[in-house]
Motif scaffolding. Sequence first.
Motif, PDB file in Angstrom:
ATOM      1  N   ALA A   1     -38.292  29.797  98.559  1.00 33.38           N
ATOM      2  CA  ALA A   1     -37.675  30.725  98.339  1.00 33.38           C
ATOM      3  C   ALA A   1     -38.444  31.781  97.220  1.00 33.38           C
ATOM      4  N   LEU A   2     -38.265  31.603  96.223  1.00 31.83           N
ATOM      5  CA  LEU A   2     -39.235  32.426  95.222  1.00 31.83           C
ATOM      6  C   LEU A   2     -40.936  32.584  95.583  1.00 31.83           C
TER       7      LEU A   2
ATOM      8  N   THR B   1     -29.634  35.869  94.147  1.00 34.37           N
ATOM      9  CA  THR B   1     -29.589  34.038  94.860  1.00 34.37           C
ATOM     10  C   THR B   1     -30.555  33.499  94.659  1.00 34.37           C
ATOM     11  N   VAL B   2     -31.393  33.703  93.415  1.00 32.50           N
ATOM     12  CA  VAL B   2     -33.092  33.099  93.237  1.00 32.50           C
ATOM     13  C   VAL B   2     -32.407  32.899  91.898  1.00 32.50           C
TER      14      VAL B   2
ATOM     15  N   CYS C   1     -32.364  28.452  99.755  1.00 33.42           N
ATOM     16  CA  CYS C   1     -32.386  27.935  98.137  1.00 33.42           C
ATOM     17  C   CYS C   1     -30.776  26.693  97.782  1.00 33.42           C
TER      18      CYS C   1
ATOM     19  N   SER D   1     -29.759  29.682  92.456  1.00 33.70           N
ATOM     20  CA  SER D   1     -30.781  28.324  92.524  1.00 33.70           C
ATOM     21  C   SER D   1     -30.777  27.787  91.430  1.00 33.70           C
TER      22      SER D   1
ATOM     23  N   THR E   1     -30.708  39.738  96.098  1.00 29.31           N
ATOM     24  CA  THR E   1     -31.548  38.891  96.584  1.00 29.31           C
ATOM     25  C   THR E   1     -31.585  38.439  95.475  1.00 29.31           C
ATOM     26  N   SER E   2     -32.097  39.079  94.205  1.00 26.27           N
ATOM     27  CA  SER E   2     -32.583  38.588  92.774  1.00 26.27           C
ATOM     28  C   SER E   2     -31.504  37.810  92.601  1.00 26.27           C
TER      29      SER E   2
ATOM     30  N   ILE F   1     -33.680  33.905 102.337  1.00 29.79           N
ATOM     31  CA  ILE F   1     -33.996  33.211 100.757  1.00 29.79           C
ATOM     32  C   ILE F   1     -32.728  32.082 100.103  1.00 29.79           C
ATOM     33  N   ASP F   2     -31.492  32.711 100.420  1.00 31.61           N
ATOM     34  CA  ASP F   2     -30.132  32.180 100.548  1.00 31.61           C
ATOM     35  C   ASP F   2     -30.765  30.732 101.672  1.00 31.61           C
TER      36      ASP F   2
ATOM     37  N   THR G   1     -36.131  25.979  96.560  1.00 32.03           N
ATOM     38  CA  THR G   1     -36.219  27.154  95.515  1.00 32.03           C
ATOM     39  C   THR G   1     -37.543  27.554  95.635  1.00 32.03           C
TER      40      THR G   1
ATOM     41  N   PHE H   1     -39.646  35.320  97.695  1.00 30.78           N
ATOM     42  CA  PHE H   1     -39.509  36.798  97.700  1.00 30.78           C
ATOM     43  C   PHE H   1     -40.540  37.141  96.791  1.00 30.78           C
TER      44      PHE H   1
END
Length: 348
Positions: free
Chosen positions: A59-60, A80-81, A51, A84, A77-78, A47-48, A56, A63
Amino acid sequence: MPTVITYNTLIRGLLAQHKSAEARLLFENLIKFREVQPNVVTFTTMIDGLCKTGHTDMALWLFRFMEKCNCKPNIVTSNTVIDSFCEQGLADDALDLHSEMIENGILPDVWSYNTIIRVLCRLDRWEDVSMLLKQMMEDINISPDVHTFTILIDAYSKSGKLDDAKHIIEIMSERGVYPDIVTYNTLMQGYCTQGQTAIAFDLYRKILSEGLSPTIVTHNILVHGLCQMGKSMEALTILYKMQDQGHRPDIVTYETLLGGLCKNRYVDKALSLFQAMECNGLLPDSKTYNIVICGCLCNRRYNEACKLVDKMVNCGFSANGFTQSLLHLLLSEAQDPTVLAIHQKCLH
């Protein structure tokens, strides 16, 4: 057989080498063939990477996909999003995910709040800022740190609300949070922007009295503030003070001073400073040359301007738009042969 740690290390390494396509393929194969169960570190790493490469939306989606794989996102994790979203100015998306975190039992940390507060301040959404601060301190019971307060001071200063910014410093003291040099620099910048350099100098003295070390940024703020007020000779003393304290002026310091000196018709001082800059091992760039050349042209010091143009061209730089416009203006007023020669050199 490779373990999940093996895959995590490989994915992180590929992303660090900017090989995002290979990292994604490895991750997709991991999901597809199910040889190893990915863990929260695997998902967070991927995910990182998404982003940081501007994906993004993907990535979402990943997630959300975590839950289907019986892998619960954690605070990293949260965040990071959310980060972004905030970098793209998507404050509402960040707020929605923030609320979702709390509903799912993932308590945000001070970093989560700082990230969202920063983008809300940038968008002048003060009601949402107040709501988040209240939630942070009263509902979640997280104390704002020095970065939280610095974000608020920066936002108030840029909005011209210097009394509010100063009040934040008082609140920090009441809560036992001590301003750092970045906090003071931010407030000094606000006062200098508003032309209140006397208060900025009071803050500078306070920095010294509290045992903090001024940085190159601190001095550049003061230099810029004084030059903006036409006090370029006073600004020059800051340069000497910096050197006495062991701080090496950077290109920003010199360019600010050169511009201020030229604007106030201290061309000789500007030319001396330009030479001193080179002697101190700091090579002028295109902007530096254009500042001094324009200063010479504005003050009818055409011979010095001509020599500087020669040096500039030999260094591979060229006249910028402002210099070209100034030359056209001077030629329209009078066909001075030296100005004409300068213009011809700039064209080549």
